[in-house]
Design an enzyme around this catalytic site. Structure first.
Site, PDB file in Angstrom:
ATOM      1  N   ASP A   1       3.705  12.853   4.537  1.00 36.74           N
ATOM      2  CA  ASP A   1       2.427  13.590   4.529  1.00 36.74           C
ATOM      3  C   ASP A   1       1.947  13.974   5.908  1.00 36.74           C
ATOM      4  OD1 ASP A   1       1.961  11.402   1.969  1.00 36.74           O
ATOM      5  OD2 ASP A   1       1.739  13.560   1.660  1.00 36.74           O
TER       6      ASP A   1
ATOM      7  N   HIS B   1       3.709   3.086   4.773  1.00 38.32           N
ATOM      8  CA  HIS B   1       4.315   3.336   3.456  1.00 38.32           C
ATOM      9  C   HIS B   1       4.542   2.000   2.758  1.00 38.32           C
ATOM     10  CE1 HIS B   1       7.026   4.908   0.382  1.00 38.32           C
ATOM     11  NE2 HIS B   1       6.476   6.071   0.680  1.00 38.32           N
TER      12      HIS B   1
HETATM   13  C1  SDX Z   1       2.874   8.630  -0.335  1.00 40.45           C
HETATM   14  O1  SDX Z   1       5.158   5.147  -2.899  1.00 40.45           O
HETATM   15  C2  SDX Z   1       5.617   6.296  -2.520  1.00 40.45           C
HETATM   16  O2  SDX Z   1       6.792   6.556  -2.544  1.00 40.45           O
HETATM   17  C3  SDX Z   1       4.551   7.289  -2.117  1.00 40.45           C
HETATM   18  C4  SDX Z   1       5.049   8.585  -1.518  1.00 40.45           C
HETATM   19  C5  SDX Z   1       5.785   9.405  -2.528  1.00 40.45           C
HETATM   20  O3  SDX Z   1       6.612  10.234  -2.111  1.00 40.45           O
HETATM   21  O4  SDX Z   1       5.464   9.280  -3.726  1.00 40.45           O
HETATM   22  O5  SDX Z   1       5.913   8.308  -0.419  1.00 40.45           O
HETATM   23  C6  SDX Z   1       3.901   9.440  -1.017  1.00 40.45           C
HETATM   24  O6  SDX Z   1       1.963   8.197  -0.974  1.00 40.45           O
HETATM   25  C7  SDX Z   1       3.039   8.335   1.137  1.00 40.45           C
HETATM   26  C8  SDX Z   1       1.874   7.452   1.679  1.00 40.45           C
HETATM   27  C9  SDX Z   1       0.720   8.395   2.001  1.00 40.45           C
HETATM   28  N1  SDX Z   1      -0.506   7.583   2.335  1.00 40.45           N
HETATM   29  C10 SDX Z   1      -1.008   7.627   3.574  1.00 40.45           C
HETATM   30  O7  SDX Z   1      -0.473   8.157   4.553  1.00 40.45           O
HETATM   31  C11 SDX Z   1      -2.369   6.932   3.683  1.00 40.45           C
HETATM   32  C12 SDX Z   1      -2.350   6.021   4.914  1.00 40.45           C
HETATM   33  N2  SDX Z   1      -1.399   4.947   4.630  1.00 40.45           N
HETATM   34  C13 SDX Z   1      -1.945   3.726   4.108  1.00 40.45           C
HETATM   35  O8  SDX Z   1      -3.024   3.860   3.232  1.00 40.45           O
HETATM   36  C14 SDX Z   1      -0.870   2.729   3.755  1.00 40.45           C
HETATM   37  O9  SDX Z   1       0.088   2.785   4.719  1.00 40.45           O
HETATM   38  C15 SDX Z   1      -0.190   2.796   2.413  1.00 40.45           C
HETATM   39  C16 SDX Z   1      -1.164   2.829   1.284  1.00 40.45           C
HETATM   40  C17 SDX Z   1       0.697   3.991   2.363  1.00 40.45           C
HETATM   41  C18 SDX Z   1       0.597   1.523   2.326  1.00 40.45           C
HETATM   42  O10 SDX Z   1      -0.371   0.507   2.318  1.00 40.45           O
HETATM   43  P1  SDX Z   1       0.051  -0.991   2.463  1.00 40.45           P
HETATM   44  O11 SDX Z   1       1.140  -1.295   1.492  1.00 40.45           O
HETATM   45  O12 SDX Z   1      -1.135  -1.895   2.514  1.00 40.45           O
HETATM   46  O13 SDX Z   1       0.713  -0.966   3.861  1.00 40.45           O
HETATM   47  P2  SDX Z   1       1.345  -2.170   4.477  1.00 40.45           P
HETATM   48  O14 SDX Z   1       1.438  -3.355   3.563  1.00 40.45           O
HETATM   49  O15 SDX Z   1       2.606  -1.669   5.052  1.00 40.45           O
HETATM   50  O16 SDX Z   1       0.241  -2.567   5.590  1.00 40.45           O
HETATM   51  C19 SDX Z   1       0.604  -3.444   6.583  1.00 40.45           C
HETATM   52  C20 SDX Z   1      -0.560  -3.456   7.542  1.00 40.45           C
HETATM   53  C21 SDX Z   1      -1.901  -3.800   6.941  1.00 40.45           C
HETATM   54  O17 SDX Z   1      -2.644  -4.371   7.990  1.00 40.45           O
HETATM   55  P3  SDX Z   1      -2.741  -6.011   8.088  1.00 40.45           P
HETATM   56  O18 SDX Z   1      -3.507  -6.423   6.849  1.00 40.45           O
HETATM   57  O19 SDX Z   1      -1.300  -6.524   8.103  1.00 40.45           O
HETATM   58  O20 SDX Z   1      -3.481  -6.290   9.370  1.00 40.45           O
HETATM   59  O21 SDX Z   1      -0.751  -2.163   8.143  1.00 40.45           O
HETATM   60  C22 SDX Z   1      -2.068  -1.686   7.860  1.00 40.45           C
HETATM   61  C23 SDX Z   1      -2.534  -2.459   6.668  1.00 40.45           C
HETATM   62  O22 SDX Z   1      -3.956  -2.525   6.673  1.00 40.45           O
HETATM   63  N3  SDX Z   1      -1.916  -0.277   7.577  1.00 40.45           N
HETATM   64  C24 SDX Z   1      -2.516   0.687   8.274  1.00 40.45           C
HETATM   65  C25 SDX Z   1      -2.042   1.887   7.729  1.00 40.45           C
HETATM   66  N4  SDX Z   1      -1.182   1.617   6.750  1.00 40.45           N
HETATM   67  C26 SDX Z   1      -1.111   0.274   6.641  1.00 40.45           C
HETATM   68  N5  SDX Z   1      -3.413   0.653   9.273  1.00 40.45           N
HETATM   69  C27 SDX Z   1      -3.818   1.854   9.744  1.00 40.45           C
HETATM   70  N6  SDX Z   1      -3.394   3.053   9.295  1.00 40.45           N
HETATM   71  C28 SDX Z   1      -2.510   3.098   8.282  1.00 40.45           C
HETATM   72  N7  SDX Z   1      -2.103   4.259   7.852  1.00 40.45           N
END
Ligand code: SDX
Length: 396
Positions: A331, A273
């Site tokens: 989700d 998130h």
């Molecule tokens: C919603 O904003 C809101 O409030 C949204 C929401 C709402 O109610 O409106 O809460 C609803 O959108 C929830 C999120 C749903 N999306 C997913 O579940 C899709 C999978 N999640 C990712 O795409 C991701 O976690 C995000 C988009 C949600 C957040 O992305 P970020 O900001 O890049 O995540 P981060 O900065 O915390 O990432 C840190 C690390 C990164 O790796 P490094 O570059 O540090 O090596 O974690 C990795 C990211 O690549 N990472 C994941 C991951 N999420 C982040 N790796 C694998 N699987 C994942 N799901």
């Protein structure tokens, strides 16, 4: 040669917006609507009470609740002309594509008599949107299945009405199961608002230009559709189905290895998130609802749920996810609950949009009511070419 720029720290301070509606503490995993913890609201209120709270800032008393219910219930029908709008779509169009189009089309029916600077007009447009979203969402599903549209009924609760419009037909007297009605109400409550997420920010930016609320909500629906945002619940079920097809629980290790391999581009959908760096409080409540629904429907040995529980257990123990503070978000379980309820994956994000409409319109109303609000104009950090002379084509 790229552009030279000096970074103006003041730039970021203008990027945030002030709001009294929803508070999130990402580190503690806290979520409050108008100061009330989501756990207490999910336990004591239904979705229409939450709608009243988000719009008005206070929970309704008995009389306010009756009046609000009456107004929403008596706006659930859409203009009969809207039914012809659906005919323009292919039957296999994604229901989100249909919903974006139809909600935008509401502008053509209700917008010209609307003065967005009049608080009562803003409240009426909020009522209309909250009331008509279930009807349009169910119509998008019926159109997709080829079944006839079902009209709303004024003797049913908000969630029961929606389930009947989704699963009832003119040939039978569909009576929604109370557990499913409560489960849907819980899903709607947990998705109602979430501070300045991508789709809410879109609604605010669109609204800051003075665009009518129906067009702004259509823009929010379009943004929510992305798999990184509201499309994650559908993507999560597709991910679980894929793992199941490749061997299920035995193959989870291979899948997790793929997620850890940056080049694979594979994400653990339903995890992580932008704000929560702790367990999403909504995911905990959704997990409870999941147990209730699967228990009620005798699906507890549902392989997908067992797979989801195993995936969650591994992710909560694996350093890769722990170090990155990747916890299940709302989700992760909402897709499993909806699948158990017989809702097709293609409808999951439509139901997220249905739920979030009240958050979007409450945030839109808060912005429009602010006498100092100006049109949004995000600034950019220019990294392009410095000024240069055009060469005539014979010299290029
Ligand atoms: C919603 O904003 C809101 O409030 C949204 C929401 C709402 O109610 O409106 O809460 C609803 O959108 C929830 C999120 C749903 N999306 C997913 O579940 C899709 C999978 N999640 C990712 O795409 C991701 O976690 C995000 C988009 C949600 C957040 O992305 P970020 O900001 O890049 O995540 P981060 O900065 O915390 O990432 C840190 C690390 C990164 O790796 P490094 O570059 O540090 O090596 O974690 C990795 C990211 O690549 N990472 C994941 C991951 N999420 C982040 N790796 C694998 N699987 C994942 N799901």
């Amino acid at each position: 040669q790229t552009g030279k720029f000096t970074f103006d720290p003041g730039f970021m301070s203008t990027a945030a917006c002030e709001s009294k509606i929803t508070y999130i503490d990402g580190d503690k995993g806290e979520l409050l609507y108008r100061g009330y913890p989501i756990e207490q609201l999910a336990q004591h209120c239904d979705y229409l009470e939450i709608c009243y709270l988000l719009l008005n800032g206070e929970l309704p008393n008995e009389e306010q609740r009756r009046d609000f219910d009456y107004r929403v219930t008596h706006h659930t029908m859409v203009h009969e002309q809207m039914t012809r709008f659906f005919q323009g779509f292919r039957r296999d169009a994604h229901p989100m594509a249909v919903l974006v189009g139809c909600v935008g089309a509401l502008s053509a029916f209700y917008h010209d008599s609307l003065d967005i600077n009049d608080p009562e007009h803003r409240f009426v447009s909020a009522i209309r949107l909250i009331a008509k979203m279930p009807t349009l969402t169910a119509m998008a599903y019926k159109y997709n299945t080829g079944q006839p549209f079902m009209y709303p009924r004024n003797d049913l609760s908000y969630s029961a009405n929606f389930l009947r419009m989704m699963f009832g037909t003119p040939c039978d007297e569909y009576k929604p199961n109370d557990v499913l009605v409560r489960a849907l109400d819980r899903i709607l409550i947990l998705h109602a608002d979430h501070e300045q997420n991508a789709s809410t920010s879109t609604v605010r930016l669109a609204g800051s230009s003075g665009a009518n609320p129906f067009a702004c909500i259509a823009a929010g629906i379009a943004t929510l559709w992305g798999p990184a945002h509201g499309g994650a619940n559908e993507a999560c079920l597709i991910m679980l189905d894929d793992i199941q097809k490749q061997g299920g629980v035995e193959k989870i290790g291979e899948f997790i290895d793929k997620v850890k391999d940056k080049n694979s581009g594979v994400k653990l959908m339903g995890f992580g998130h932008r704000v929560y760096k702790n367990y999403d409080p909504r995911a905990k409540l959704m997990r409870e609802t999941c147990h209730e629904v699967l228990g009620e429907l005798g699906l507890h040995d549902d392989p997908l749920f067992a797979l989801a529980m195993k995936l969650e257990q591994i992710a909560l123990e694996d350093d890769y996810f722990v170090q990155r503070k990747l916890y299940p978000n709302v989700d992760f379980y909402s897709g499993i609950v909806q699948k158990a309820m017989g809702i097709p994956t293609s409808m999951f994000t439509c139901i997220f949009a249905l739920a979030r409409t009240v958050g979007w319109i409450a945030q839109w109303g808060e912005m429009i009511a602010d006498p100092d609000q100006k049109i949004g104009r995000p600034r950019q950090l220019f990294t392009g070419k410095t000024p240069r002379e055009v060469q005539t084509i014979d010299k290029r």
